[in-house]
Design an enzyme around this catalytic site. Structure first.
Site, short mmCIF file in Angstrom:
data_model
loop_
_atom_site.label_atom_id
_atom_site.label_comp_id
_atom_site.label_asym_id
_atom_site.label_seq_id
_atom_site.Cartn_x
_atom_site.Cartn_y
_atom_site.Cartn_z
N GLY A 94 18.54 -36.96 -31.72
CA GLY A 94 17.45 -36.14 -32.13
C GLY A 94 17.08 -36.22 -33.53
CB SER A 126 20.70 -41.03 -31.46
OG SER A 126 19.48 -41.24 -32.15
CB ALA A 127 20.99 -37.74 -34.73
CG HIS A 163 17.95 -45.75 -31.49
ND1 HIS A 163 17.78 -45.49 -29.99
CD2 HIS A 163 18.20 -44.54 -31.89
CE1 HIS A 163 18.02 -44.13 -29.80
NE2 HIS A 163 18.33 -43.55 -31.17
CD GLU A 198 17.06 -47.96 -27.45
OE1 GLU A 198 16.59 -48.63 -26.54
OE2 GLU A 198 16.67 -47.13 -27.87
#
Length: 236
Positions: A94, A126-127, A163, A198
């Site tokens: 997020g 991700s985050a 990413h 990714e």
């Protein structure tokens, strides 16, 4: 480059790859890694503004067939004790600035470091992967809130850029490429940066870092040409 041998980390570029459902491509690795039927989920990054409850339910639904019980950290009155008691911890993706600010505001960063240093499995996507690095200075997110510090958990002696995107020679876009932005970062910061494409992830165990998935990763260091890292053990 020394890594605490107690750390057990799964540092994942993204929770979802093209043509696949949430966590589907990484699920078997995830389940084998956590070795638990209970999971503490940290939903504070709130992708697309999703609520804590909805985000936690999304994780629960993705792992339902593996008989893993998921509870959101927000559900506990004593969140520090929830982290202390966790069998495994998953920090979802997020907005990295929102995630870090919330953890600082709740004074949970020290407790996370303590438990991870005890060998509690930690999964980040991700985050949540940005959080394992030295700082969040190489996140792709907009600073929608202002954390008191950009310092992350510092579990790894470098930064993550999840990413990671390669420049598209056919693109007419005139903004900076990801590589350009990381070069800008290195004008003022000295730590290496690992660009995770990714579908790739880092598996950290017994003081060793292994790049997994079928793709290479890109390593950036200041005043040096970037290099490709092949899947397998990473040596800096």
């Amino acid at each position: 480059m020394n890594i605490n041998p107690a750390y057990k980390l799964l540092v994942v570029s993204t929770s979802t790859i093209f043509g696949s459902e949430f966590l589907a491509y990484i699920k078997e690795e995830f389940v084998e890694f956590i070795q638990s039927d209970e999971l503490l989920f940290v939903p504070f990054a709130r992708p697309s503004g999703i609520s804590f409850d909805a985000y936690t339910m999304k994780v629960q639904e993705a792992l339902m067939d593996k008989n893993i019980k998921v509870r959101g950290l927000h559900e506990f009155n004593n969140r520090k004790k929830a982290i202390q008691d966790a069998k495994a911890i998953f920090v979802g993706g997020g907005n990295t600035f929102l995630l870090l600010k919330t953890l600082y505001d709740l004074d949970l960063m020290p407790q996370l470091r303590v438990q991870i240093a005890k060998g509690i499995p930690y999964v980040g996507t991700s985050a949540g992967s940005n959080l394992t690095g030295l700082t969040i200075g190489t996140t792709n997110d907009m600073p929608i809130v202002y954390p008191p510090s950009f310092d992350a958990l510092g579990l790894l002696p470098f930064n993550i850029n999840p990413h990671y995107l390669d420049p598209d020679p056919a693109s007419t876009h005139k903004g900076e490429t990801r590589e350009t932005r990381i070069q800008e970062f290195h004008q003022f910061n000295s730590q290496p940066v690992v660009g995770l494409r990714e579908g790739s992830w880092l598996h950290v165990n017994a003081g060793k870092i292994e790049l997994k998935g079928s793709l290479t990763a890109r390593l950036f260091k200041p005043n040096s040409e970037s290099v490709e890292l092949a899947p397998g053990l990473i040596n800096f």
